[in-house]
Motif scaffolding. Structure first.
Motif, PDB file in Angstrom:
ATOM      1  N   LEU A   1      -5.725  -3.333  10.971  1.00 38.64           N
ATOM      2  CA  LEU A   1      -5.609  -4.335  11.498  1.00 38.64           C
ATOM      3  C   LEU A   1      -4.538  -5.348  10.305  1.00 38.64           C
ATOM      4  O   LEU A   1      -4.373  -6.211  10.477  1.00 38.64           O
ATOM      5  N   LEU A   2      -4.751  -4.354   9.256  1.00 43.26           N
ATOM      6  CA  LEU A   2      -3.303  -4.158   8.393  1.00 43.26           C
ATOM      7  C   LEU A   2      -1.886  -4.413   9.036  1.00 43.26           C
ATOM      8  O   LEU A   2      -1.092  -5.911   8.875  1.00 43.26           O
ATOM      9  N   LEU A   3      -1.448  -4.143   9.948  1.00 43.22           N
ATOM     10  CA  LEU A   3      -0.384  -3.462  10.156  1.00 43.22           C
ATOM     11  C   LEU A   3       0.061  -5.261  11.679  1.00 43.22           C
ATOM     12  O   LEU A   3       0.732  -6.052  12.430  1.00 43.22           O
ATOM     13  N   ALA A   4      -1.368  -5.716  12.250  1.00 38.17           N
ATOM     14  CA  ALA A   4      -1.856  -6.689  13.410  1.00 38.17           C
ATOM     15  C   ALA A   4      -1.660  -7.829  12.423  1.00 38.17           C
ATOM     16  O   ALA A   4      -0.855  -8.817  13.198  1.00 38.17           O
TER      17      ALA A   4
ATOM     18  N   VAL B   1       5.339  -1.646  -3.706  1.00 34.91           N
ATOM     19  CA  VAL B   1       4.883  -2.757  -2.635  1.00 34.91           C
ATOM     20  C   VAL B   1       3.489  -1.930  -1.375  1.00 34.91           C
ATOM     21  O   VAL B   1       2.950  -2.298  -1.412  1.00 34.91           O
ATOM     22  N   ALA B   2       4.428  -0.401  -1.557  1.00 36.82           N
ATOM     23  CA  ALA B   2       3.505   0.001  -0.489  1.00 36.82           C
ATOM     24  C   ALA B   2       2.270   0.344  -0.901  1.00 36.82           C
ATOM     25  O   ALA B   2       1.084   0.330  -0.053  1.00 36.82           O
ATOM     26  N   ALA B   3       1.963   0.415  -1.867  1.00 40.42           N
ATOM     27  CA  ALA B   3       0.767   0.438  -3.128  1.00 40.42           C
ATOM     28  C   ALA B   3      -0.142  -0.809  -2.655  1.00 40.42           C
ATOM     29  O   ALA B   3      -0.899  -1.073  -2.925  1.00 40.42           O
ATOM     30  N   SER B   4       1.219  -2.228  -2.806  1.00 39.54           N
ATOM     31  CA  SER B   4       0.567  -3.086  -2.304  1.00 39.54           C
ATOM     32  C   SER B   4      -0.298  -3.270  -0.969  1.00 39.54           C
ATOM     33  O   SER B   4      -1.569  -3.689  -0.944  1.00 39.54           O
ATOM     34  N   GLN B   5      -0.447  -2.974  -0.151  1.00 41.50           N
ATOM     35  CA  GLN B   5       0.135  -3.018   0.951  1.00 41.50           C
ATOM     36  C   GLN B   5      -1.407  -1.756   1.244  1.00 41.50           C
ATOM     37  O   GLN B   5      -2.338  -2.843   2.628  1.00 41.50           O
ATOM     38  N   ALA B   6      -1.576  -1.196   0.803  1.00 40.55           N
ATOM     39  CA  ALA B   6      -2.241  -0.489   0.628  1.00 40.55           C
ATOM     40  C   ALA B   6      -3.841  -0.448   0.279  1.00 40.55           C
ATOM     41  O   ALA B   6      -4.768  -0.679   0.849  1.00 40.55           O
ATOM     42  N   ALA B   7      -3.818  -1.312  -0.865  1.00 40.26           N
ATOM     43  CA  ALA B   7      -4.564  -2.433  -1.350  1.00 40.26           C
ATOM     44  C   ALA B   7      -5.355  -3.268  -0.618  1.00 40.26           C
ATOM     45  O   ALA B   7      -6.697  -3.546  -0.327  1.00 40.26           O
ATOM     46  N   SER B   8      -4.194  -4.001   0.279  1.00 41.72           N
ATOM     47  CA  SER B   8      -4.491  -4.735   1.054  1.00 41.72           C
ATOM     48  C   SER B   8      -5.539  -4.140   2.632  1.00 41.72           C
ATOM     49  O   SER B   8      -6.703  -4.669   3.304  1.00 41.72           O
ATOM     50  N   GLY B   9      -4.650  -3.025   2.981  1.00 42.33           N
ATOM     51  CA  GLY B   9      -6.377  -2.159   3.727  1.00 42.33           C
ATOM     52  C   GLY B   9      -6.596  -2.147   3.529  1.00 42.33           C
ATOM     53  O   GLY B   9      -7.953  -1.674   4.266  1.00 42.33           O
TER      54      GLY B   9
ATOM     55  N   LEU C   1      -6.226 -12.344   2.711  1.00 45.63           N
ATOM     56  CA  LEU C   1      -5.654 -10.908   2.509  1.00 45.63           C
ATOM     57  C   LEU C   1      -3.813 -11.786   3.161  1.00 45.63           C
ATOM     58  O   LEU C   1      -2.791 -11.272   2.217  1.00 45.63           O
ATOM     59  N   LEU C   2      -4.080 -12.676   4.508  1.00 42.58           N
ATOM     60  CA  LEU C   2      -2.494 -13.120   4.495  1.00 42.58           C
ATOM     61  C   LEU C   2      -1.184 -13.938   3.206  1.00 42.58           C
ATOM     62  O   LEU C   2      -0.630 -13.700   2.903  1.00 42.58           O
ATOM     63  N   VAL C   3      -2.922 -14.550   2.671  1.00 48.06           N
ATOM     64  CA  VAL C   3      -1.649 -15.307   1.101  1.00 48.06           C
ATOM     65  C   VAL C   3      -1.162 -14.179  -0.019  1.00 48.06           C
ATOM     66  O   VAL C   3       0.413 -14.028   0.186  1.00 48.06           O
TER      67      VAL C   3
ATOM     68  N   VAL D   1     -15.314  -8.576  12.317  1.00 47.26           N
ATOM     69  CA  VAL D   1     -15.649  -8.911  10.654  1.00 47.26           C
ATOM     70  C   VAL D   1     -14.309  -8.770   9.906  1.00 47.26           C
ATOM     71  O   VAL D   1     -13.529  -9.903   9.144  1.00 47.26           O
ATOM     72  N   ALA D   2     -13.923  -7.761  10.061  1.00 49.61           N
ATOM     73  CA  ALA D   2     -12.444  -7.485   9.331  1.00 49.61           C
ATOM     74  C   ALA D   2     -11.848  -8.135  10.276  1.00 49.61           C
ATOM     75  O   ALA D   2     -10.794  -8.227   9.555  1.00 49.61           O
ATOM     76  N   ALA D   3     -11.457  -8.042  11.405  1.00 56.09           N
ATOM     77  CA  ALA D   3     -10.303  -8.988  11.850  1.00 56.09           C
ATOM     78  C   ALA D   3     -10.372 -10.670  11.421  1.00 56.09           C
ATOM     79  O   ALA D   3      -9.028 -10.928  10.873  1.00 56.09           O
ATOM     80  N   ALA D   4     -11.744 -11.116  11.471  1.00 58.66           N
ATOM     81  CA  ALA D   4     -12.263 -12.464  10.446  1.00 58.66           C
ATOM     82  C   ALA D   4     -10.960 -12.655   8.883  1.00 58.66           C
ATOM     83  O   ALA D   4     -10.720 -13.303   9.051  1.00 58.66           O
ATOM     84  N   ILE D   5     -11.567 -12.296   8.319  1.00 56.00           N
ATOM     85  CA  ILE D   5     -10.876 -11.376   6.907  1.00 56.00           C
ATOM     86  C   ILE D   5      -9.321 -10.896   6.771  1.00 56.00           C
ATOM     87  O   ILE D   5      -8.237 -12.183   5.876  1.00 56.00           O
ATOM     88  N   ALA D   6      -8.799 -10.523   8.570  1.00 58.95           N
ATOM     89  CA  ALA D   6      -6.836 -10.417   8.194  1.00 58.95           C
ATOM     90  C   ALA D   6      -6.338 -11.104   9.153  1.00 58.95           C
ATOM     91  O   ALA D   6      -5.037 -11.558   8.237  1.00 58.95           O
ATOM     92  N   ALA D   7      -7.418 -12.494   9.597  1.00 58.28           N
ATOM     93  CA  ALA D   7      -6.904 -13.532  10.047  1.00 58.28           C
ATOM     94  C   ALA D   7      -7.111 -14.601   9.466  1.00 58.28           C
ATOM     95  O   ALA D   7      -6.669 -15.990   9.519  1.00 58.28           O
ATOM     96  N   SER D   8      -7.241 -13.912   7.943  1.00 59.27           N
ATOM     97  CA  SER D   8      -7.438 -15.613   7.063  1.00 59.27           C
ATOM     98  C   SER D   8      -6.870 -15.177   5.625  1.00 59.27           C
ATOM     99  O   SER D   8      -5.922 -14.377   5.657  1.00 59.27           O
TER     100      SER D   8
END
Length: 410
Positions: A22-25, A79-87, A120-122, A110-117
Motif C-alpha cells: 500500500l505504501l508503493l500504491a 528518507v528511506a527510514a521515513s518511508q519505512a515509518a509510513s509503511g 499517510l499522504l500528507v 481498512v489499511a487502504a483507506a488510511i493509505a488513501a487519506s
C-alpha cells in the motif's frame, strides 16, 4: 459478524506485506520525497547521525532519530527510514483491524483507506517528520487500552517522539476508565509518565541547546485568542480535504456509538484534545492527520456491519477520486483550497497583526469573503457527509453487538 481467526505470526507477515504494497500504491496519489523536507524534516534528519548528541532545535524528540539511526545499520538513509515509518503505520493499521476480527481482505481495505487519506499522504512530500510514528503509537495505545502496563509505557514512548502526545492526557485517562481503569490509579500512571518525561527534558536541557522549549511556543502564540476560531476553521477544512468521503464512516460510527474511542463522550474528548494543539502551533495540515483514529474506528465499525464491504468499497473509491480532485498538485498538503487560503492569510496577516478582537474579526471576515466559494463548497460537503453518515447509521445494522469496545484478540 463472525470473527476470522488466524495465527498471530501470519497476521504479522501479512501486515508487513500489506503495508509495503500500500505504501508503493500511495505513491500513485502523492509521490514520496527524495530529500528531507526543509525545516523540521531537515532538522530531524540532522539528528539521525548522533541522536543522543543533543544538538539542533529539538534534541528532546529523540525517538524517530534513534530509530532512523538504527535503520542506518541496515543501509537505510533518513528518507528511506521515513518511508519505512509510513509503511509501518499501514502495517499496524492492518494488524489492528485483524485483532478486531476482520477478515484479511477487510483489514486490507481498512489499511487502504488510511493509505488513501491525509494520515499517510500528507507525509509523502514531508519526509523525515516523526508524525507517522506518533500516529502509529496512538493506534497501539488504543489497542492496548485494557493493559495499563503496556498502555502507559507507550504513552511515554510517544512523548519521547513528540511532546504533543501528552495533550491527549484527558482522553487517555477517559479511555482507560472505559477499559477497567480507575481515575486515581491511572492518574498515578499519568503522573509517573509526566514525571519521567519532565526528567528527560531537564536532562536534555543541561546537555543541549534546543530552541523549541516551552517558552518558544508561548512567545509565538500569535493566534491566541482572537484568531483561534479562524485557525480551527482552517483545520476543519483541511480535515475535510484530507479525509473526504471517509468521514461518512465517522458520522455513522458516532451515531451508532461504535467508534472505539471510549463511547461518544470519548470521541468528542479526543477531538477536544486536538484543539489546544493549535493554541501553541498552527500546523493545521499536520494536526488534521490525527483524525486517523476516528476514521480508522469508523471504517472498522462499518466493515463489521451488515453489507459493510460493498458499501465501504464505494466510499473508498469516492475517497480516492476526491483526493485526486482536491490535490491537482499532489505535494500540496491541504490541497488547492488550503493552499489558496493560506496564501491569502500570509498577505492579510501583517496588516492585522497583532490580532486584537477587532482585527481578528476583520481578518476572519476578509478571508471568508475572499474564499467564499471554498467555504460554501466545504459547508455543502459537510452537509452531504453528515446526511450520508446518518442514513448509513439508520439503514445499516451491525452484525456485532454495538458499543465502543468491540471484542479483540491479543
Amino acid at each position: 459478524m463472525r470473527e476470522h481467526r488466524s495465527r498471530p505470526w501470519l497476521d504479522l507477515v501479512l501486515a508487513a506485506l500489506v503495508g509495503a504494497a500500500l505504501l508503493l500504491a500511495a505513491g500513485w496519489l502523492v509521490p514520496p520525497a527524495a530529500a528531507p523536507f526543509p525545516g523540521h524534516g531537515a532538522r530531524f534528519a540532522a539528528m539521525v547521525e548522533a541522536p543522543f548528541g543533543f544538538t539542533g532545535e529539538f534534541p528532546h524528540r529523540v525517538l524517530w532519530p534513534l530509530l532512523a539511526h538504527l535503520a542506518g545499520w541496515l543501509g537505510l538513509g533518513p528518507v528511506a527510514a521515513s518511508q519505512a515509518a509510513s509503511g509501518a503505520l499501514l502495517a499496524v493499521v492492518f494488524w489492528f483491524a485483524r485483532r478486531r476480527g476482520l477478515a484479511a481482505l477487510d483489514a486490507g481495505l481498512v489499511a487502504a483507506a488510511i493509505a488513501a487519506s491525509g494520515a499517510l499522504l500528507v507525509y509523502q512530500p514531508m519526509a523525515c517528520f516523526s508524525d507517522p510514528l506518533n500516529l502509529l503509537l496512538l493506534v497501539l495505545q488504543l489497542h492496548f487500552a485494557a493493559r495499563p502496563a503496556v498502555f502507559w509505557p507507550l504513552v511515554l514512548l510517544a512523548a519521547l517522539s513528540h511532546e504533543l502526545a501528552l495533550f491527549f492526557a484527558p482522553w487517555l485517562l477517559w479511555l482507560r476508565t472505559r477499559h477497567g481503569g480507575s481515575w486515581w490509579r491511572d492518574g498515578a500512571w499519568l503522573a509517573a509518565v509526566t514525571g519521567l518525561y519532565g526528567g528527560w527534558r531537564m536532562y536534555v536541557s543541561t546537555h543541549g541547546s534546543g530552541s523549541y522549549g516551552f517558552s518558544y511556543y508561548f512567545e509565538n502564540m500569535i493566534w491566541v485568542p482572537w484568531g483561534l476560531p479562524l485557525l480551527w476553521s482552517l483545520w476543519g477544512l483541511v480535515v475535510l480535504v484530507e479525509f473526504g468521503p471517509l468521514l461518512v464512516t465517522v458520522v455513522r460510527g458516532f451515531r451508532r456509538d461504535e467508534l472505539e474511542l471510549g463511547g461518544r463522550r470519548g470521541a468528542l474528548l479526543y477531538v477536544a484534545c486536538l484543539l489546544p494543539l493549535m493554541v501553541l502551533a498552527y500546523d493545521v495540515m499536520r494536526f488534521a492527520t490525527f483524525w486517523l483514529l476516528p476514521v480508522l474506528t469508523g471504517v472498522i465499525a462499518l466493515l463489521r456491519g451488515k453489507h459493510g464491504r460493498p458499501l465501504f468499497l464505494g466510499i473508498l473509491l469516492a475517497a480516492i477520486a476526491c483526493y485526486r480532485w482536491q490535490h491537482p498538485e499532489p505535494s500540496q498538503q491541504g490541497g488547492a483550497a488550503f493552499t489558496r487560503l493560506s496564501g491569502e492569510i500570509l498577505a492579510l496577516l501583517p496588516s492585522h497583526y497583532p490580532l486584537t478582537f477587532d482585527k481578528g474579526v476583520s481578518l476572519s471576515g476578509e478571508l471568508l469573503r475572499r474564499g467564499a466559494d471554498i467555504w460554501w463548497a466545504a459547508l455543502a460537503a459537510v452537509v452531504v457527509i453528515v446526511g450520508l453518515g446518518l442514513a448509513l447509521a439508520r439503514y445499516t445494522g451491525s452484525a456485532s453487538s454495538p458499543g465502543s469496545a468491540p471484542r479483540t484478540r491479543g
